[in-house]
Design a protein around this motif. Structure first.
Motif, PDB file in Angstrom:
ATOM      1  N   GLY A 102     -55.301  -9.338  34.566  1.00  0.00           N
ATOM      2  CA  GLY A 102     -56.101  -9.354  33.356  1.00  0.00           C
ATOM      3  C   GLY A 102     -56.075  -7.990  32.697  1.00  0.00           C
ATOM      4  O   GLY A 102     -55.513  -7.028  33.239  1.00  0.00           O
ATOM      5  N   ALA A 103     -56.703  -7.905  31.529  1.00  0.00           N
ATOM      6  CA  ALA A 103     -56.771  -6.651  30.790  1.00  0.00           C
ATOM      7  C   ALA A 103     -58.104  -6.566  30.070  1.00  0.00           C
ATOM      8  O   ALA A 103     -58.697  -7.592  29.719  1.00  0.00           O
ATOM      9  N   ALA A 104     -58.569  -5.343  29.879  1.00  0.00           N
ATOM     10  CA  ALA A 104     -59.823  -5.096  29.168  1.00  0.00           C
ATOM     11  C   ALA A 104     -59.768  -3.707  28.560  1.00  0.00           C
ATOM     12  O   ALA A 104     -59.415  -2.744  29.242  1.00  0.00           O
ATOM     13  N   TRP A 105     -60.091  -3.621  27.292  1.00  0.00           N
ATOM     14  CA  TRP A 105     -60.111  -2.358  26.552  1.00  0.00           C
ATOM     15  C   TRP A 105     -58.786  -1.618  26.706  1.00  0.00           C
ATOM     16  O   TRP A 105     -58.750  -0.394  26.771  1.00  0.00           O
ATOM     17  N   GLY A 106     -57.695  -2.344  26.843  1.00  0.00           N
ATOM     18  CA  GLY A 106     -56.368  -1.739  26.942  1.00  0.00           C
ATOM     19  C   GLY A 106     -55.906  -1.459  28.362  1.00  0.00           C
ATOM     20  O   GLY A 106     -54.725  -1.271  28.609  1.00  0.00           O
ATOM     21  N   TYR A 107     -56.816  -1.396  29.326  1.00  0.00           N
ATOM     22  CA  TYR A 107     -56.434  -1.238  30.730  1.00  0.00           C
ATOM     23  C   TYR A 107     -55.897  -2.587  31.199  1.00  0.00           C
ATOM     24  O   TYR A 107     -56.401  -3.634  30.806  1.00  0.00           O
ATOM     25  N   ALA A 122     -53.057   2.357  31.895  1.00  0.00           N
ATOM     26  CA  ALA A 122     -54.003   2.882  30.918  1.00  0.00           C
ATOM     27  C   ALA A 122     -53.751   2.313  29.526  1.00  0.00           C
ATOM     28  O   ALA A 122     -52.648   1.844  29.230  1.00  0.00           O
ATOM     29  N   PRO A 123     -54.757   2.372  28.664  1.00  0.00           N
ATOM     30  CA  PRO A 123     -54.589   1.909  27.279  1.00  0.00           C
ATOM     31  C   PRO A 123     -53.518   2.714  26.540  1.00  0.00           C
ATOM     32  O   PRO A 123     -53.320   3.900  26.809  1.00  0.00           O
ATOM     33  N   GLY A 124     -52.843   2.025  25.638  1.00  0.00           N
ATOM     34  CA  GLY A 124     -51.893   2.697  24.769  1.00  0.00           C
ATOM     35  C   GLY A 124     -50.549   3.008  25.382  1.00  0.00           C
ATOM     36  O   GLY A 124     -49.693   3.612  24.740  1.00  0.00           O
ATOM     37  N   ALA A 125     -50.309   2.584  26.614  1.00  0.00           N
ATOM     38  CA  ALA A 125     -49.022   2.862  27.257  1.00  0.00           C
ATOM     39  C   ALA A 125     -47.933   2.029  26.594  1.00  0.00           C
ATOM     40  O   ALA A 125     -48.129   0.855  26.297  1.00  0.00           O
ATOM     41  N   THR A 126     -46.795   2.646  26.340  1.00  0.00           N
ATOM     42  CA  THR A 126     -45.675   1.914  25.747  1.00  0.00           C
ATOM     43  C   THR A 126     -44.653   1.511  26.799  1.00  0.00           C
ATOM     44  O   THR A 126     -43.777   0.703  26.536  1.00  0.00           O
TER      45      THR A 126
END
Length: 173
Positions: A102-107, A122-126
């Protein structure tokens, strides 16, 4: 609990290294007749735990001085279950047998079924870049980012040594 959480030493975003600190962990008793089947939260707490017998409980705790205390369960309605973020928005590691949790707030949380390890990105990882791992069989992730720094709180729900546990971490990325 801290010994079960491992920040990836190779993780860097810019000049900053990642960090993950356990701020609270609560064991929740399951019975032979009812086990947890789902968990959700609008942020990182309170966490609603849904059991196989149709009952739901909210785990709440007090957050003072960088630590959670006074954990308590209250029976609540099972309505309002929130869905995880779309896994397509989260980079995946090709060539590995990780299952998206699952994911939440980008995590995002990924399970490695063999050694029972959960990998968190982490959030924002490409690209797939692990922030930390947790030695637990995770069934759900909840999170909330801080408004003024690259980090926040992440809550994982799962089994540690066969026991249902809710763990909240302060993380930075």
């Amino acid at each position: 609990m801290s010994g079960l959480i491992h920040v990836d030493p190779a993780y860097k975003r810019g000049v900053a290294a990642g960090h993950a600190k356990v701020v609270g962990a609560f064991a929740v008793a399951e019975s032979a007749k009812a086990h947890v089947v789902a968990a959700w939260s609008p942020g990182f707490l309170p966490v609603t735990l849904s059991f196989s017998d149709g009952r739901c409980y909210s785990l709440q705790a007090d957050y003072y001085g960088g630590a959670l205390s006074n954990g308590r369960l209250n029976r609540v309605s099972c309505e309002g279950q929130q869905k995880s973020e779309d896994p397509v928005s989260t980079p995946q590691l090709s060539g590995h047998s990780l299952r998206f949790i699952g994911a939440a707030w980008g995590y995002a949380a990924w399970a490695d079924e063999g050694p029972k390890i959960t990998t968190i990105t982490a959030p924002g990882a490409t690209t797939f870049k692990p922030l930390f791992t947790a030695q637990m069989e995770t069934i759900a992730i909840m999170a909330m980012n801080g408004p003024d720094w690259p980090g926040g709180n992440v809550t994982l729900v799962g089994k540690i040594n066969g026991r249902l546990t809710v763990v909240t971490l302060e993380v930075g990325y």
